[in-house]
Design a protein around this motif. Structure first.
Motif, PDB file in Angstrom:
ATOM      1  N   VAL A  75      32.296  34.322  46.086  1.00 39.53           N
ATOM      2  CA  VAL A  75      33.700  33.805  46.197  1.00 39.53           C
ATOM      3  C   VAL A  75      34.761  34.539  46.501  1.00 39.53           C
ATOM      4  O   VAL A  75      35.578  35.275  47.369  1.00 39.53           O
ATOM      5  CB  VAL A  75      34.176  33.540  44.535  1.00 39.53           C
ATOM      6  CG1 VAL A  75      35.572  33.059  45.443  1.00 39.53           C
ATOM      7  CG2 VAL A  75      33.486  31.908  44.509  1.00 39.53           C
ATOM      8  N   ASP A  76      34.349  36.199  45.434  1.00 38.08           N
ATOM      9  CA  ASP A  76      35.220  37.034  45.282  1.00 38.08           C
ATOM     10  C   ASP A  76      34.545  38.597  45.612  1.00 38.08           C
ATOM     11  O   ASP A  76      34.008  38.682  44.314  1.00 38.08           O
ATOM     12  CB  ASP A  76      36.442  36.973  44.935  1.00 38.08           C
ATOM     13  CG  ASP A  76      37.882  38.088  44.816  1.00 38.08           C
ATOM     14  OD1 ASP A  76      37.448  38.359  46.392  1.00 38.08           O
ATOM     15  OD2 ASP A  76      38.738  38.550  44.409  1.00 38.08           O
ATOM     16  N   VAL A  77      34.886  39.466  45.782  1.00 37.55           N
ATOM     17  CA  VAL A  77      34.533  41.014  45.518  1.00 37.55           C
ATOM     18  C   VAL A  77      34.905  41.881  45.699  1.00 37.55           C
ATOM     19  O   VAL A  77      36.660  41.875  46.137  1.00 37.55           O
ATOM     20  CB  VAL A  77      33.643  41.891  46.854  1.00 37.55           C
ATOM     21  CG1 VAL A  77      33.153  43.010  46.309  1.00 37.55           C
ATOM     22  CG2 VAL A  77      32.464  40.381  46.756  1.00 37.55           C
ATOM     23  N   ALA A  78      35.185  42.706  44.306  1.00 35.28           N
ATOM     24  CA  ALA A  78      36.106  44.044  44.137  1.00 35.28           C
ATOM     25  C   ALA A  78      35.364  45.173  43.970  1.00 35.28           C
ATOM     26  O   ALA A  78      34.481  44.520  42.833  1.00 35.28           O
ATOM     27  CB  ALA A  78      37.426  43.750  43.224  1.00 35.28           C
ATOM     28  N   VAL A  79      36.086  46.055  44.135  1.00 34.37           N
ATOM     29  CA  VAL A  79      35.634  47.362  44.395  1.00 34.37           C
ATOM     30  C   VAL A  79      36.592  48.274  43.402  1.00 34.37           C
ATOM     31  O   VAL A  79      37.730  48.620  43.904  1.00 34.37           O
ATOM     32  CB  VAL A  79      35.087  48.586  45.333  1.00 34.37           C
ATOM     33  CG1 VAL A  79      34.283  48.959  45.317  1.00 34.37           C
ATOM     34  CG2 VAL A  79      33.584  47.424  45.750  1.00 34.37           C
ATOM     35  N   GLU A  80      36.739  49.099  42.523  1.00 35.67           N
ATOM     36  CA  GLU A  80      37.061  49.784  41.554  1.00 35.67           C
ATOM     37  C   GLU A  80      36.394  51.264  41.148  1.00 35.67           C
ATOM     38  O   GLU A  80      35.569  50.575  40.427  1.00 35.67           O
ATOM     39  CB  GLU A  80      37.791  49.231  40.606  1.00 35.67           C
ATOM     40  CG  GLU A  80      39.173  50.279  40.477  1.00 35.67           C
ATOM     41  CD  GLU A  80      39.922  49.145  39.375  1.00 35.67           C
ATOM     42  OE1 GLU A  80      40.037  47.854  38.605  1.00 35.67           O
ATOM     43  OE2 GLU A  80      40.694  49.999  38.544  1.00 35.67           O
ATOM     44  N   ASP A  81      36.670  52.244  41.862  1.00 38.01           N
ATOM     45  CA  ASP A  81      35.566  53.485  41.218  1.00 38.01           C
ATOM     46  C   ASP A  81      34.269  52.848  41.473  1.00 38.01           C
ATOM     47  O   ASP A  81      33.622  52.800  42.433  1.00 38.01           O
ATOM     48  CB  ASP A  81      35.873  53.701  40.011  1.00 38.01           C
ATOM     49  CG  ASP A  81      37.166  54.431  40.034  1.00 38.01           C
ATOM     50  OD1 ASP A  81      37.802  54.843  41.163  1.00 38.01           O
ATOM     51  OD2 ASP A  81      38.316  54.676  38.932  1.00 38.01           O
ATOM     52  N   HIS A  82      33.681  53.133  40.858  1.00 31.61           N
ATOM     53  CA  HIS A  82      31.945  52.836  40.324  1.00 31.61           C
ATOM     54  C   HIS A  82      31.799  51.462  40.079  1.00 31.61           C
ATOM     55  O   HIS A  82      30.465  51.186  39.700  1.00 31.61           O
ATOM     56  CB  HIS A  82      31.337  54.098  39.291  1.00 31.61           C
ATOM     57  CG  HIS A  82      31.157  55.693  40.294  1.00 31.61           C
ATOM     58  ND1 HIS A  82      30.411  56.273  40.339  1.00 31.61           N
ATOM     59  CD2 HIS A  82      32.807  56.148  40.379  1.00 31.61           C
ATOM     60  CE1 HIS A  82      30.772  56.910  40.878  1.00 31.61           C
ATOM     61  NE2 HIS A  82      32.400  57.503  40.970  1.00 31.61           N
ATOM     62  N   THR A  83      33.000  50.715  39.849  1.00 34.08           N
ATOM     63  CA  THR A  83      32.459  49.786  39.221  1.00 34.08           C
ATOM     64  C   THR A  83      32.864  48.202  40.424  1.00 34.08           C
ATOM     65  O   THR A  83      33.595  47.754  41.157  1.00 34.08           O
ATOM     66  CB  THR A  83      33.548  48.714  38.105  1.00 34.08           C
ATOM     67  OG1 THR A  83      33.574  49.223  37.650  1.00 34.08           O
ATOM     68  CG2 THR A  83      33.115  47.750  37.586  1.00 34.08           C
ATOM     69  N   LEU A  84      31.808  47.339  40.565  1.00 35.95           N
ATOM     70  CA  LEU A  84      32.103  46.021  41.511  1.00 35.95           C
ATOM     71  C   LEU A  84      31.711  44.711  40.970  1.00 35.95           C
ATOM     72  O   LEU A  84      31.269  44.820  40.260  1.00 35.95           O
ATOM     73  CB  LEU A  84      30.952  46.316  42.487  1.00 35.95           C
ATOM     74  CG  LEU A  84      30.307  44.978  43.494  1.00 35.95           C
ATOM     75  CD1 LEU A  84      31.238  45.013  44.563  1.00 35.95           C
ATOM     76  CD2 LEU A  84      28.608  44.644  44.186  1.00 35.95           C
ATOM     77  N   THR A  85      32.983  44.388  41.265  1.00 34.02           N
ATOM     78  CA  THR A  85      33.163  43.632  40.342  1.00 34.02           C
ATOM     79  C   THR A  85      33.412  42.124  41.474  1.00 34.02           C
ATOM     80  O   THR A  85      33.967  41.833  42.796  1.00 34.02           O
ATOM     81  CB  THR A  85      34.896  42.870  39.876  1.00 34.02           C
ATOM     82  OG1 THR A  85      35.052  44.283  38.864  1.00 34.02           O
ATOM     83  CG2 THR A  85      34.858  41.836  38.980  1.00 34.02           C
ATOM     84  N   VAL A  86      32.467  40.813  41.454  1.00 32.23           N
ATOM     85  CA  VAL A  86      31.698  39.575  42.097  1.00 32.23           C
ATOM     86  C   VAL A  86      31.999  38.329  41.652  1.00 32.23           C
ATOM     87  O   VAL A  86      31.632  38.385  40.289  1.00 32.23           O
ATOM     88  CB  VAL A  86      30.176  39.965  42.882  1.00 32.23           C
ATOM     89  CG1 VAL A  86      29.820  38.902  43.603  1.00 32.23           C
ATOM     90  CG2 VAL A  86      30.279  41.428  42.936  1.00 32.23           C
ATOM     91  N   THR A  87      32.663  37.798  41.884  1.00 33.30           N
ATOM     92  CA  THR A  87      32.919  35.950  41.592  1.00 33.30           C
ATOM     93  C   THR A  87      32.234  35.221  42.123  1.00 33.30           C
ATOM     94  O   THR A  87      32.703  35.266  43.209  1.00 33.30           O
ATOM     95  CB  THR A  87      34.470  36.326  41.452  1.00 33.30           C
ATOM     96  OG1 THR A  87      35.122  37.498  41.311  1.00 33.30           O
ATOM     97  CG2 THR A  87      34.472  34.921  40.983  1.00 33.30           C
ATOM     98  N   CYS A  88      31.289  34.378  42.028  1.00 27.82           N
ATOM     99  CA  CYS A  88      30.307  33.646  42.580  1.00 27.82           C
ATOM    100  C   CYS A  88      31.328  31.709  42.453  1.00 27.82           C
ATOM    101  O   CYS A  88      31.708  32.455  40.642  1.00 27.82           O
ATOM    102  CB  CYS A  88      28.947  33.772  41.799  1.00 27.82           C
ATOM    103  SG  CYS A  88      28.498  35.514  41.650  1.00 27.82           S
ATOM    104  N   VAL A  89      30.656  31.333  42.647  1.00 26.12           N
ATOM    105  CA  VAL A  89      30.819  30.190  42.395  1.00 26.12           C
ATOM    106  C   VAL A  89      30.046  29.475  40.884  1.00 26.12           C
ATOM    107  O   VAL A  89      30.689  27.982  40.643  1.00 26.12           O
ATOM    108  CB  VAL A  89      31.008  28.700  43.463  1.00 26.12           C
ATOM    109  CG1 VAL A  89      31.491  28.558  45.188  1.00 26.12           C
ATOM    110  CG2 VAL A  89      29.047  29.094  44.260  1.00 26.12           C
ATOM    111  N   ASP A  90      28.844  30.323  40.776  1.00 26.50           N
ATOM    112  CA  ASP A  90      28.477  29.148  39.589  1.00 26.50           C
ATOM    113  C   ASP A  90      28.117  30.428  39.139  1.00 26.50           C
ATOM    114  O   ASP A  90      27.018  30.960  39.729  1.00 26.50           O
ATOM    115  CB  ASP A  90      27.639  27.670  39.874  1.00 26.50           C
ATOM    116  CG  ASP A  90      26.634  28.393  40.552  1.00 26.50           C
ATOM    117  OD1 ASP A  90      25.615  28.719  39.963  1.00 26.50           O
ATOM    118  OD2 ASP A  90      25.971  27.373  41.695  1.00 26.50           O
ATOM    119  N   PRO A  91      27.397  30.395  37.898  1.00 24.08           N
ATOM    120  CA  PRO A  91      26.381  31.551  37.200  1.00 24.08           C
ATOM    121  C   PRO A  91      25.345  32.036  37.537  1.00 24.08           C
ATOM    122  O   PRO A  91      24.891  32.992  37.980  1.00 24.08           O
ATOM    123  CB  PRO A  91      26.879  31.446  35.874  1.00 24.08           C
ATOM    124  CG  PRO A  91      27.364  30.543  35.543  1.00 24.08           C
ATOM    125  CD  PRO A  91      27.570  29.726  36.684  1.00 24.08           C
ATOM    126  N   GLY A  92      24.740  30.892  38.441  1.00 23.92           N
ATOM    127  CA  GLY A  92      23.410  31.021  38.815  1.00 23.92           C
ATOM    128  C   GLY A  92      23.167  31.580  40.311  1.00 23.92           C
ATOM    129  O   GLY A  92      21.641  32.868  40.259  1.00 23.92           O
TER     130      GLY A  92
END
Lengths: 346, 282
Positions: A280-297
């Motif tokens: 759903v969403d991807v964010a990059v901050e320095d060395h960290t990649l944050t990814v939001t998914c529609v479900d945990p699977g």
């Protein structure tokens, strides 16, 4: 979780369950077809070319505890001011107890308790005198001492209300709102100026009042405050209602949504994570990649995908909180929200 | 019931505010002084006592508008600026109740101050001359009360139509300057004369000029005082040439001052009320 703390909320969670006889108040005239306590239709209020509230349709049933959320300037107070006829709509209608807010302001005010925003205790009256005035004006028979005790102002009742601290004024205003056991309690940012202890007491008082069957309309920019006491919430952003649901419903909406944080050895840019199914969403901050998914699977796909292309140092998995949803619906969601919807649609 | 709620709260506030008591004491002392310094010219005591009220009327004409304006200009604006109106209207009061309650409260307060002035002046006059000219005393008091109330009505009307303190101050100062100060020196009639005769070249029209002056409550007050003065005290208020005085139209008579006052009491209030009813109060 809030059921454990507030036993009443299970009774009042959903208005449709009120027919089970647990409600202390008799049903309103008209049999099963009760008049909504608050009903707005196409309500719009413009100041110049700014739409403070735009085309708002909102229905609050009798007995509900409704949380009205949104960041500052979202149109919450404007809506409340329209309900109370402090200001006049540009178009659309407002009805409280089935009565037009502009045509029957006094009749509505007889049954409503209000903790307004931007009030002032500027008359040279003591806290006790303000409360006496409130009781007299409502032709009520409340015991001022009991109300003062409820908001812990007994010792300061003889002082001028104008000299009170902000928190004390807020408590006095709350006591005035409770006069004559109103059918509807409208609280505009009630925790403003209160210390944590005051906030907790206020929340307990609201819970008590709601347990007696009073409809509560409660505005706030703190989700946590509303989460604990409300059956249903509406989220305002830039004058528009962007979500109305029960807390559980909102949780379901977030439901599958889950986030995963991957810390990589090198900045994880241009890995093509966005293109993965269910992201759903991807964010990059320095060395960290944050990814939001529609479900945990979906998280495992993300991890696999990233591990093939970068050196993953650490993985942190979280479920998305209501706070995130709230942020997404309001300020944070202005850009990302639209894209998210589009991507999900794909 | 609801007007009562606004009225009683406002009266309590005003009673507790030191400023207005100060003004009341000052004015009462001034009235006492004026009555005391009224200099006899060897006339009979009754005539001199009547003259004292004429002198008092001069004081009222200039100072009472200030008191009326100061007592009223923030009556509704203040509640709007401070947020007090949020409470007034959170309870079963309508905007009409707020408007009427504030108006009645300020009319009462200013009425009491004018009463104080007349009671003090009367006490001195009776002590000094040993007579009480009842007709003149009651008459001048009644006319002064109406005059003061005209300014209260105007200021409450402005107050109901303005949302900020600065606007309210501008309206208050502006109305005093225009309606009182301007008529002490340079009059409306001179402006009208300039336009009518000098610029448009329509010829002299003394009755029209006088009518322009009559718009001011300050002029109307002096004309109304003529109604209650004995003939010897009556004054020519308008600056009219001899022949224009002979054929005075009805709109320039002393009696017409009542119409002028009625208009000042009703028109601004009606406009202010309509504006207040439509305003966004936040």
């Amino acid at each position: 979780m809030h059921d454990a703390r507030y036993g009443w909320s299970s009774v009042h969670r959903c208005p449709s369950r009120h027919s089970d006889g647990e409600r202390p108040r008799p049903a309103r005239p008209g049999g099963g077809l009760t008049v909504p306590t608050i009903e707005t239709r196409g309500l719009t209020k413009s100041f110049g070319d700014v739409d403070a509230v735009l085309d708002l349709d909102l229905t609050i049933e009798a007995g509900e505890v409704f949380g009205f959320l949104g960041p500052n300037g979202a149109g919450k107070s404007t809506t409340i001011n329209l309900l109370l006829d402090y200001i006049r709509p540009t178009s659309g209608s407002v009805e409280v107890f089935g009565m037009d807010a502009q045509r029957h302001p006094a009749k509505i005010r007889e049954r409503v308790g209000v903790l307004p925003e931007g009030y002032g205790f500027d008359d040279p009256l003591t806290g006790r005198e303000y409360l006496d005035w409130a009781i007299g004006t409502k032709d009520a028979d409340d015991d001022p001492a009991a109300l003062l005790d409820l908001v812990s102002l007994t010792d300061d009742a003889g002082r001028m209300a104008a000299d009170y601290s902000k928190g004390m004024q807020q408590r006095l205003a709350f006591a005035m709102a409770l006069v004559d056991d109103p059918d509807l309690l409208i609280l505009d940012e009630p925790s403003t100026g209160l210390d944590p202890n005051g906030v907790r007491t206020m929340r307990e008082n609201v819970a008590d009042v709601a347990a007696d069957g009073t409809t509560v309309f409660f505005s706030s920019h703190h989700l946590a405050e509303v989460e604990a006491v409300c059956d249903r919430v509406g989220v305002m952003n830039e004058g528009e209602l962007v979500a109305v649901d029960s807390i559980d419903g909102l949780r379901d909406t977030v439901g599958g949504h889950a986030a995963i944080e991957l810390e990589c050895a090198t900045p994880p840019t241009e890995l093509g994570v966005e293109a993965l199914d269910g992201v759903v969403d991807v964010a990059v901050e320095d060395h960290t990649l944050t990814v939001t998914c529609v479900d945990p699977g979906r998280k495992i796909d993300v991890v696999t995908h990233v591990a093939e292309r970068a050196d993953v140092v650490d993985i942190l998995s979280t479920t998305v909180s209501l706070e995130t949803l709230f942020n997404e619906l309001t300020e944070g969601g202005r850009e990302g929200g639209g894209e998210t919807t589009a991507e999900v649609a794909q | 019931m609801s007007i009562d709620s606004v009225l009683s709260k406002d009266l309590t506030s005003v009673r507790r505010s030191g400023a207005l008591w100060g003004v009341a004491v000052c004015l009462t002392m001034l009235a006492t002084m004026v009555a005391y310094v009224n200099i006899g010219r060897g006339a009979p005591p009754l005539r001199e006592a009547q003259d004292a009220y004429g002198l008092l009327a001069g004081l009222v004409g200039v100072l009472v508008p200030i008191v009326a304006i100061v007592a009223s200009y923030m009556s509704i604006t203040g509640e709007r600026a401070s947020g007090g109106i949020k409470f007034l209207l959170a309870f079963p009061n309508t905007r009409r109740d707020v408007f009427a309650g504030k108006l009645l409260s300020r009319l009462a307060v200013v009425g009491v101050i004018v009463l104080f002035m007349f009671v003090a002046a009367t006490a001195i006059t009776v002590a000094k001359y040993g007579v009480l000219p009842v007709g003149v005393a009651v008459g001048v008091f009644a006319v002064s009360l109406v005059y003061a109330w005209a300014f209260v009505a105007l200021s409450v009307a402005f107050s109901s139509a303005t949302a900020s303190r600065s606007q309210a101050i501008a309206a208050a100062v502006g109305s005093y300057f225009l309606l009182v100060i301007l008529n002490l020196t340079f009059r409306f009639s001179q402006v009208v004369r300039l336009v009518y005769d000098t610029i448009l070249g329509l010829g002299e029209n003394p009755h029209l000029y006088a009518a322009a002056d009559y718009v001011s409550p300050y002029i109307a007050y002096q004309k109304a005082a003529n109604l209650v003065y004995p003939a010897a005290m009556e004054r020519q208020v308008f600056r009219l040439p001899e022949e224009a005085r002979e054929t005075l139209p009805v709109y320039l008579t002393d009696e017409f001052s009542l119409v002028v006052f009625a208009a000042w009491l009703v028109v601004p209030l009606a406009l202010g009320y309509l504006r207040f009813q439509r305003s966004d109060l936040q």
